[in-house]
Design an enzyme around this catalytic site. Structure first.
Site, short mmCIF file in Angstrom:
data_model
loop_
_atom_site.label_atom_id
_atom_site.label_comp_id
_atom_site.label_asym_id
_atom_site.label_seq_id
_atom_site.Cartn_x
_atom_site.Cartn_y
_atom_site.Cartn_z
N ARG A 271 39.16 47.36 36.81
CA ARG A 271 40.34 46.51 36.67
C ARG A 271 40.53 45.62 37.88
O ARG A 271 40.08 45.93 38.98
CB ARG A 271 41.60 47.38 36.49
CG ARG A 271 41.63 48.19 35.20
CD ARG A 271 42.91 48.99 35.10
NE ARG A 271 43.03 49.99 36.17
CZ ARG A 271 43.86 49.90 37.19
NH1 ARG A 271 44.68 48.88 37.31
NH2 ARG A 271 43.92 50.86 38.10
N HIS A 272 41.22 44.51 37.66
CA HIS A 272 41.62 43.63 38.76
C HIS A 272 43.09 43.91 39.07
O HIS A 272 43.89 44.09 38.14
CB HIS A 272 41.45 42.16 38.35
CG HIS A 272 41.53 41.21 39.50
ND1 HIS A 272 42.72 40.89 40.13
CD2 HIS A 272 40.57 40.50 40.14
CE1 HIS A 272 42.49 40.03 41.10
NE2 HIS A 272 41.20 39.77 41.14
N PRO A 273 43.49 43.96 40.34
CA PRO A 273 44.88 44.31 40.66
C PRO A 273 45.88 43.21 40.32
O PRO A 273 47.07 43.48 40.22
CB PRO A 273 44.83 44.56 42.17
CG PRO A 273 43.69 43.75 42.65
CD PRO A 273 42.67 43.82 41.54
N SER A 274 45.42 41.98 40.16
CA SER A 274 46.35 40.86 39.96
C SER A 274 46.15 40.10 38.67
O SER A 274 47.08 39.46 38.18
CB SER A 274 46.23 39.86 41.13
OG SER A 274 46.42 40.49 42.36
N VAL A 275 44.97 40.13 38.11
CA VAL A 275 44.61 39.25 36.99
C VAL A 275 44.35 40.08 35.74
O VAL A 275 43.69 41.12 35.80
CB VAL A 275 43.36 38.42 37.34
CG1 VAL A 275 42.95 37.54 36.16
CG2 VAL A 275 43.60 37.59 38.59
#
Length: 301
Positions: A271-275
């Site tokens: 996972r990406h923390p922001s996107v």
């Protein structure tokens, strides 16, 4: 061609050990013999001589890239019959260590005993012709041997010195300056391992990113320093570390933490923390990876 280059200069040293290895041999700053033919275009660092007292990954990664660009790289190894300990990691690359072959292609190997006066004298003769000195030995070892970077720059004013350590010099790292460092420890200490793997179990990134990132920063710094020498006529010092390299990579998670006091969720996995969407998503069959960076891309899905 690149595979052939891997094995050109990474076999166990064929030169006689010590000062006798260089008897009658010129250590001039010339790489003209490295071109495959007289009509081949020159590589950008041809004519540069790099001397590296190196082991493991970080420093060899840096100097291997300098060699790729045409520099002549002389790798100083221990005069104990084994040399760089990375030679013994495995035997998967044609009977040689994968990591050693990867970061030592295109170099020359010279085993020396820096406690022996004749080998010290030989190294000074080589350094008198050198443009760059790189070392990543145990902190303080080169100074004790009489080859500390400050002393070398006084003796050779145009020399670029590059010191690589786990945590930085004594002024920057304090009590950590003389500690040994290994890639997995630095991944954990920098916080990188907390962002990888699962939330309840920090994970080492699958390759030696602390070593590699440090080698990349050193490579870029050496190129900048070569321009500085051309402009100023004076050498300069480069001092970097495994920890500072990964700390720079961790700037964005630090901004997250400073903004909300929590930082990004640990254990990102894919996972990406922001996107979003930027992860692996379950389906009725196999999971699907979706990576979208902006609203325009999302609208076109």
């Amino acid at each position: 061609m690149r595979t052939l280059a891997f094995f050109r200069c990474v076999a166990r040293p064929r030169l006689p050990h010590g000062a006798s290895a260089a008897a009658g041999r010129p250590f001039a700053s010339s790489c003209s013999s490295s071109s495959s033919s007289s009509s081949a275009p020159p590589r950008p660092l041809e004519g540069m001589l790099v001397v590296s007292l190196e082991q493991a990954i970080a420093a060899p990664y840096c100097t291997s890239r300098l060699a790729d660009a045409g520099a002549r790289v002389i790798k100083i190894e221990r005069k104990d019959g084994r040399g760089d300990f990375a030679r013994g990691y495995d035997r998967f690359a044609n009977g040689m260590s994968c990591q050693f072959v990867w970061v030592n292609r295109g170099k020359e190997s010279l085993p020396l005993d820096l406690k022996a006066p004749e080998d010290q004298a030989l190294l000074h003769r080589i350094l008198d012709k050198a443009d760059v000195w790189v070392q990543n030995m145990v902190p303080g070892a080169t100074t004790r041997a009489g080859f500390g970077s400050e002393c070398l720059r006084e003796r050779y004013p145009r020399l670029i010195t590059c010191d690589i350590s786990g945590y930085g010099g004594e002024r920057a790292a304090g009590s950590y300056w003389d500690m040994k460092a290994y890639d997995m420890l630095v991944q954990a200490e920098s916080g990188l391992s907390a962002l990888s793997g699962k939330p309840d179990w920090p994970t080492r990134v699958g390759v030696s990113v602390a070593d590699i990132s440090c080698g990349m920063f050193c490579h870029a710094s050496v190129l900048e320093a070569l321009l500085y020498v051309k402009l100023s006529g004076r050498g300069c010092a480069i001092d970097t570390s495994l920890f500072s390299s990964l700390a720079d990579w961790m700037t964005v998670p630090l901004f997250h933490y400073e903004a909300d006091g929590k930082g990004p969720a640990v254990g990102h996995g894919l996972r990406h923390p922001s996107v979003q969407p930027y992860a692996a998503y379950e389906t009725s069959g196999d999971p699907v990876l979706i990576s979208v960076q902006n609203e325009r891309e999302f609208a076109s899905l």
